[in-house]
Write an enzyme that holds these catalytic residues in place. Structure first.
Site, PDB file in Angstrom:
ATOM      1  N   ALA A 163      40.949  52.176  34.339  1.00 37.85           N
ATOM      2  CA  ALA A 163      42.064  51.260  34.593  1.00 37.85           C
ATOM      3  C   ALA A 163      43.074  51.855  35.556  1.00 37.85           C
ATOM      4  O   ALA A 163      43.821  52.774  35.199  1.00 37.85           O
ATOM      5  CB  ALA A 163      42.734  50.902  33.263  1.00 37.85           C
ATOM      6  N   GLU A 214      46.979  47.035  38.510  1.00 32.48           N
ATOM      7  CA  GLU A 214      48.052  46.405  37.712  1.00 32.48           C
ATOM      8  C   GLU A 214      48.374  45.049  38.313  1.00 32.48           C
ATOM      9  O   GLU A 214      48.010  44.779  39.478  1.00 32.48           O
ATOM     10  CB  GLU A 214      49.304  47.299  37.744  1.00 32.48           C
ATOM     11  CG  GLU A 214      49.050  48.643  37.089  1.00 32.48           C
ATOM     12  CD  GLU A 214      50.294  49.529  37.042  1.00 32.48           C
ATOM     13  OE1 GLU A 214      51.382  49.080  37.494  1.00 32.48           O
ATOM     14  OE2 GLU A 214      50.172  50.657  36.557  1.00 32.48           O
ATOM     15  N   GLY A 228      47.144  46.285  43.341  1.00 31.81           N
ATOM     16  CA  GLY A 228      45.681  46.261  43.411  1.00 31.81           C
ATOM     17  C   GLY A 228      45.230  47.083  44.610  1.00 31.81           C
ATOM     18  O   GLY A 228      44.982  48.277  44.502  1.00 31.81           O
ATOM     19  N   ARG A 284       8.129  23.148  49.818  1.00 32.61           N
ATOM     20  CA  ARG A 284       8.873  21.882  49.770  1.00 32.61           C
ATOM     21  C   ARG A 284       8.572  21.029  51.003  1.00 32.61           C
ATOM     22  O   ARG A 284       8.680  21.532  52.132  1.00 32.61           O
ATOM     23  CB  ARG A 284      10.377  22.197  49.693  1.00 32.61           C
ATOM     24  CG  ARG A 284      11.279  20.999  49.749  1.00 32.61           C
ATOM     25  CD  ARG A 284      11.243  20.235  48.463  1.00 32.61           C
ATOM     26  NE  ARG A 284      12.187  19.124  48.471  1.00 32.61           N
ATOM     27  CZ  ARG A 284      12.220  18.183  47.555  1.00 32.61           C
ATOM     28  NH1 ARG A 284      11.371  18.208  46.540  1.00 32.61           N
ATOM     29  NH2 ARG A 284      13.100  17.211  47.614  1.00 32.61           N
ATOM     30  N   GLY A 324      19.539  20.292  46.746  1.00 30.80           N
ATOM     31  CA  GLY A 324      20.171  19.987  45.445  1.00 30.80           C
ATOM     32  C   GLY A 324      19.732  20.943  44.346  1.00 30.80           C
ATOM     33  O   GLY A 324      20.533  21.330  43.488  1.00 30.80           O
ATOM     34  N   GLU A 378      36.716  46.926  43.896  1.00 33.06           N
ATOM     35  CA  GLU A 378      36.506  48.290  44.398  1.00 33.06           C
ATOM     36  C   GLU A 378      36.761  48.367  45.915  1.00 33.06           C
ATOM     37  O   GLU A 378      36.018  49.005  46.661  1.00 33.06           O
ATOM     38  CB  GLU A 378      35.130  48.793  43.978  1.00 33.06           C
ATOM     39  CG  GLU A 378      35.094  48.841  42.453  1.00 33.06           C
ATOM     40  CD  GLU A 378      33.914  49.562  41.865  1.00 33.06           C
ATOM     41  OE1 GLU A 378      33.360  50.440  42.529  1.00 33.06           O
ATOM     42  OE2 GLU A 378      33.580  49.256  40.711  1.00 33.06           O
ATOM     43  N   THR A 387      38.815  45.558  48.707  1.00 34.94           N
ATOM     44  CA  THR A 387      38.501  44.264  49.336  1.00 34.94           C
ATOM     45  C   THR A 387      37.926  44.490  50.749  1.00 34.94           C
ATOM     46  O   THR A 387      38.033  45.596  51.295  1.00 34.94           O
ATOM     47  CB  THR A 387      39.783  43.416  49.492  1.00 34.94           C
ATOM     48  OG1 THR A 387      40.703  44.142  50.321  1.00 34.94           O
ATOM     49  CG2 THR A 387      40.446  43.117  48.150  1.00 34.94           C
TER      50      THR A 387
HETATM   51  C1  LIG Z   1      36.030  41.045  38.091  1.00 33.24           C
HETATM   52  C2  LIG Z   1      36.907  42.182  38.514  1.00 33.24           C
HETATM   53  C3  LIG Z   1      36.668  43.450  37.992  1.00 33.24           C
HETATM   54  C4  LIG Z   1      37.517  44.518  38.315  1.00 33.24           C
HETATM   55  N1  LIG Z   1      37.332  45.738  37.714  1.00 33.24           N
HETATM   56  C5  LIG Z   1      38.303  46.689  37.849  1.00 33.24           C
HETATM   57  C6  LIG Z   1      38.260  47.885  37.038  1.00 33.24           C
HETATM   58  O1  LIG Z   1      37.322  48.114  36.263  1.00 33.24           O
HETATM   59  N2  LIG Z   1      39.279  48.779  37.130  1.00 33.24           N
HETATM   60  C7  LIG Z   1      40.338  48.567  37.980  1.00 33.24           C
HETATM   61  O2  LIG Z   1      41.246  49.403  38.002  1.00 33.24           O
HETATM   62  N3  LIG Z   1      40.398  47.457  38.772  1.00 33.24           N
HETATM   63  C8  LIG Z   1      39.423  46.513  38.716  1.00 33.24           C
HETATM   64  N4  LIG Z   1      39.478  45.356  39.478  1.00 33.24           N
HETATM   65  C9  LIG Z   1      40.616  45.178  40.394  1.00 33.24           C
HETATM   66  C10 LIG Z   1      40.204  45.113  41.856  1.00 33.24           C
HETATM   67  O3  LIG Z   1      39.846  46.397  42.315  1.00 33.24           O
HETATM   68  C11 LIG Z   1      41.391  44.478  42.619  1.00 33.24           C
HETATM   69  O4  LIG Z   1      41.418  43.106  42.273  1.00 33.24           O
HETATM   70  C12 LIG Z   1      41.251  44.637  44.115  1.00 33.24           C
HETATM   71  O5  LIG Z   1      41.409  45.994  44.479  1.00 33.24           O
HETATM   72  C13 LIG Z   1      42.269  43.801  44.878  1.00 33.24           C
HETATM   73  O6  LIG Z   1      43.552  43.936  44.379  1.00 33.24           O
HETATM   74  P1  LIG Z   1      44.432  42.638  44.041  1.00 33.24           P
HETATM   75  O7  LIG Z   1      43.610  41.723  43.230  1.00 33.24           O
HETATM   76  O8  LIG Z   1      45.719  43.090  43.473  1.00 33.24           O
HETATM   77  O9  LIG Z   1      44.700  41.936  45.444  1.00 33.24           O
HETATM   78  P2  LIG Z   1      45.882  42.290  46.455  1.00 33.24           P
HETATM   79  O10 LIG Z   1      45.945  43.749  46.674  1.00 33.24           O
HETATM   80  O11 LIG Z   1      47.115  41.618  45.988  1.00 33.24           O
HETATM   81  O12 LIG Z   1      45.387  41.599  47.765  1.00 33.24           O
HETATM   82  C14 LIG Z   1      45.427  40.182  47.995  1.00 33.24           C
HETATM   83  C15 LIG Z   1      44.823  39.903  49.354  1.00 33.24           C
HETATM   84  O13 LIG Z   1      45.613  40.518  50.388  1.00 33.24           O
HETATM   85  C16 LIG Z   1      44.785  41.392  51.135  1.00 33.24           C
HETATM   86  N5  LIG Z   1      45.586  42.551  51.527  1.00 33.24           N
HETATM   87  C17 LIG Z   1      46.347  43.348  50.742  1.00 33.24           C
HETATM   88  N6  LIG Z   1      46.941  44.291  51.455  1.00 33.24           N
HETATM   89  C18 LIG Z   1      46.542  44.111  52.749  1.00 33.24           C
HETATM   90  C19 LIG Z   1      46.781  44.799  53.979  1.00 33.24           C
HETATM   91  N7  LIG Z   1      47.550  45.884  54.042  1.00 33.24           N
HETATM   92  N8  LIG Z   1      46.185  44.315  55.105  1.00 33.24           N
HETATM   93  C20 LIG Z   1      45.400  43.235  55.055  1.00 33.24           C
HETATM   94  N9  LIG Z   1      45.130  42.537  53.931  1.00 33.24           N
HETATM   95  C21 LIG Z   1      45.697  42.987  52.791  1.00 33.24           C
HETATM   96  C22 LIG Z   1      43.647  41.778  50.204  1.00 33.24           C
HETATM   97  O14 LIG Z   1      42.526  42.260  50.911  1.00 33.24           O
HETATM   98  C23 LIG Z   1      43.409  40.464  49.513  1.00 33.24           C
HETATM   99  O15 LIG Z   1      42.652  39.629  50.361  1.00 33.24           O
HETATM  100  C24 LIG Z   1      38.594  44.303  39.224  1.00 33.24           C
HETATM  101  C25 LIG Z   1      38.793  43.032  39.794  1.00 33.24           C
HETATM  102  C26 LIG Z   1      37.980  41.986  39.444  1.00 33.24           C
HETATM  103  C27 LIG Z   1      38.251  40.619  40.042  1.00 33.24           C
END
Ligand SMILES: Cc1cc2nc3c(=O)[nH]c(=O)nc-3n(C[C@H](O)[C@H](O)[C@H](O)COP(=O)(O)OP(=O)(O)OC[C@H]3O[C@@H](n4cnc5c(N)ncnc54)[C@H](O)[C@@H]3O)c2cc1C
Length: 390
Positions: free
Chosen positions: A127, A130, A134, A269, A341, A364, A366
């Site tokens: 974890a 937050e 992210g 198909r 479909g 892990e 984006t």
């Molecule tokens: C199903 C699932 C499982 C997960 N498992 C874990 C886990 O086990 N442990 C854990 O700690 N986390 C986990 N995560 C969290 C995951 O790593 C984060 O959701 C991810 O890193 C993105 O953070 P965020 O959701 O806060 O998006 P944000 O950081 O708020 O980003 C929102 C958008 O803005 C873009 N963005 C942000 N900053 C910039 C920038 N500087 N330049 C350009 N674009 C930007 C992002 O790419 C995204 O498109 C999980 C998430 C999901 C959905």
């Protein structure tokens, strides 16, 4: 230049494929039925049973050091096996694994956390994310304050995989707010669920789902610090780093299986008195998918190979994650289009993959974060155009 697998790589890859084909794929129809009823496709007890069966085949602890009973496979072999795992949508993985950062534990902690996790007797979650941090993980706020022999944790983590099932978490908390988390301000703690954190399941478009972890005055003994005080962010990045080549490896297996289904459908198909595969529109979707699958394969294997060379794999892994995650989304989308479909129904796994693979562009790191890393490496001259061949 030799692009072939060694005899050993081929033999291990083929044995994994054989196990998955014979033991896991036959469970697919039942898994689809269960998931349609909002049940897990594979129960934990069934997963454990399959893992024990796989152990007899020799598959136990792909990345686990031999002294802990594992196979300690090179990254290239791990990647090949994760591709095999991707071929089935049954949520199976080989047993005998633990989070890579649990090896930073001291001997007592290893007995309490690492060994039972390897054995499958305990379930962990990691974890760092937050609600307010992210991508910008260095901005975490969950606070740990020293109180005698304990630390008191307050705050919230979110989107934590396994968060609802885990009986302990590796949580990264702020221990020195005068420093940024990335500069020694954060520490990793091993926290049993019995110490008082609670989880709240989060519904997502995928099967299963992550959870929020809520910490309200959770007391954690000082001896539960993982690694050193101030090392939390570094450990977090190490945890995330491992998935950067394994996630696209898995994506590759999904794309190959889905593309295989599309080929079969295109050859059977019929519309307007001819197989749909005789139409250029369908042929181009197949061709584009094949090219992207191959391009992804070599980016992924190069990233894994970079790990095996002992070189810094960040640049290569970010390229593999960015391209592999995008590739599988495009391929599954085309495969659905080719199936018309039927592709949209829950009779077939295509719509399931469509939902599943979308996550690969988000978690892990984006797509945007991978692009940030790749461009920053280039702009700062940390890597050269042309990579290690330049
Ligand atoms: C199903 C699932 C499982 C997960 N498992 C874990 C886990 O086990 N442990 C854990 O700690 N986390 C986990 N995560 C969290 C995951 O790593 C984060 O959701 C991810 O890193 C993105 O953070 P965020 O959701 O806060 O998006 P944000 O950081 O708020 O980003 C929102 C958008 O803005 C873009 N963005 C942000 N900053 C910039 C920038 N500087 N330049 C350009 N674009 C930007 C992002 O790419 C995204 O498109 C999980 C998430 C999901 C959905």
């Amino acid at each position: 230049m030799d692009f072939s697998l060694t005899d050993e790589e081929r033999a291990i890859r083929d044995t994994a494929r054989q196990f998955i084909t014979k033991e896991v794929m036959p469970l697919e129809q039942e898994a689809l039925l269960r998931e349609r009823r909002h049940q897990p496709g594979l129960e934990l007890s069934e997963l454990r049973e399959l893992q024990q069966k796989a152990k007899k085949f020799g598959f136990w602890g792909l990345s686990t050091p031999e002294e802990y009973g594992g196979m300690n496979l090179p990254a290239v072999l791990q990647s090949l096996i994760w591709t095999e795992l991707g071929r089935t949508f049954v949520q199976f993985k080989f047993g005998g694994e633990a989070d890579n950062i649990l090896y930073y534990a001291n001997e007592d902690q290893k007995r309490e956390f690492l060994l039972p996790t390897i054995e499958g007797d305990r379930i962990s979650c990691f974890a760092i994310t937050e609600p307010g941090a992210g991508s910008d993980a260095a901005n975490i706020k969950l606070r740990a304050v020293r109180d005698g022999d304990d630390w008191v944790l307050n705050g919230e983590k979110t989107f934590i995989t396994n968060g609802n099932d885990a009986d302990f978490t590796i949580v990264v908390a702020v221990t020195d707010p005068s420093k940024r988390a990335s500069q020694g301000g954060a520490t990793a703690f091993l926290v049993d669920k019995s110490m008082g954190w609670r989880s709240e399941f989060i519904q997502t478009m995928g099967e299963g789902g992550p959870a929020s972890l809520i910490f309200e005055d959770v007391r954690v003994p000082h001896r539960n610090i993982l690694g050193e005080i101030g090392q939390g962010f570094e450990l977090g990045m190490k945890w995330i780093g491992k998935g950067r080549y394994l996630i696209p490896s898995n994506a590759l297996g999904i794309a190959e299986r889905a593309l295989g289904m599309a080929l079969e459908y295109a050859n059977t198909r019929e519309t307007f008195g001819a197989k749909i595969g005789t139409n250029q529109a369908i042929q181009w979707m197949l061709a584009d998918s094949e090219v992207e699958v191959e391009a992804a394969r070599w980016l992924i294997l190069r990233a894994a190979w970079t790990v095996d060379q002992g070189w810094d794999p960040r640049h290569a892994s970010s390229m593999a994650k960015l391209y592999g995650a995008g590739m599988v989304n495009r391929v599954v989308d085309r495969v659905m289009q080719i199936h018309g479909g039927m592709g949209y129904t829950r009779e077939l796994p295509i719509e399931r993959w469509y939902r599943q693979v979308r996550l690969m562009r988000i978690y892990e790191g984006t797509d945007e974060m991978q692009r940030l890393i790749i461009s920053r490496d280039l702009l700062r001259g940390y890597t050269k155009i042309g990579g290690h061949l330049a």
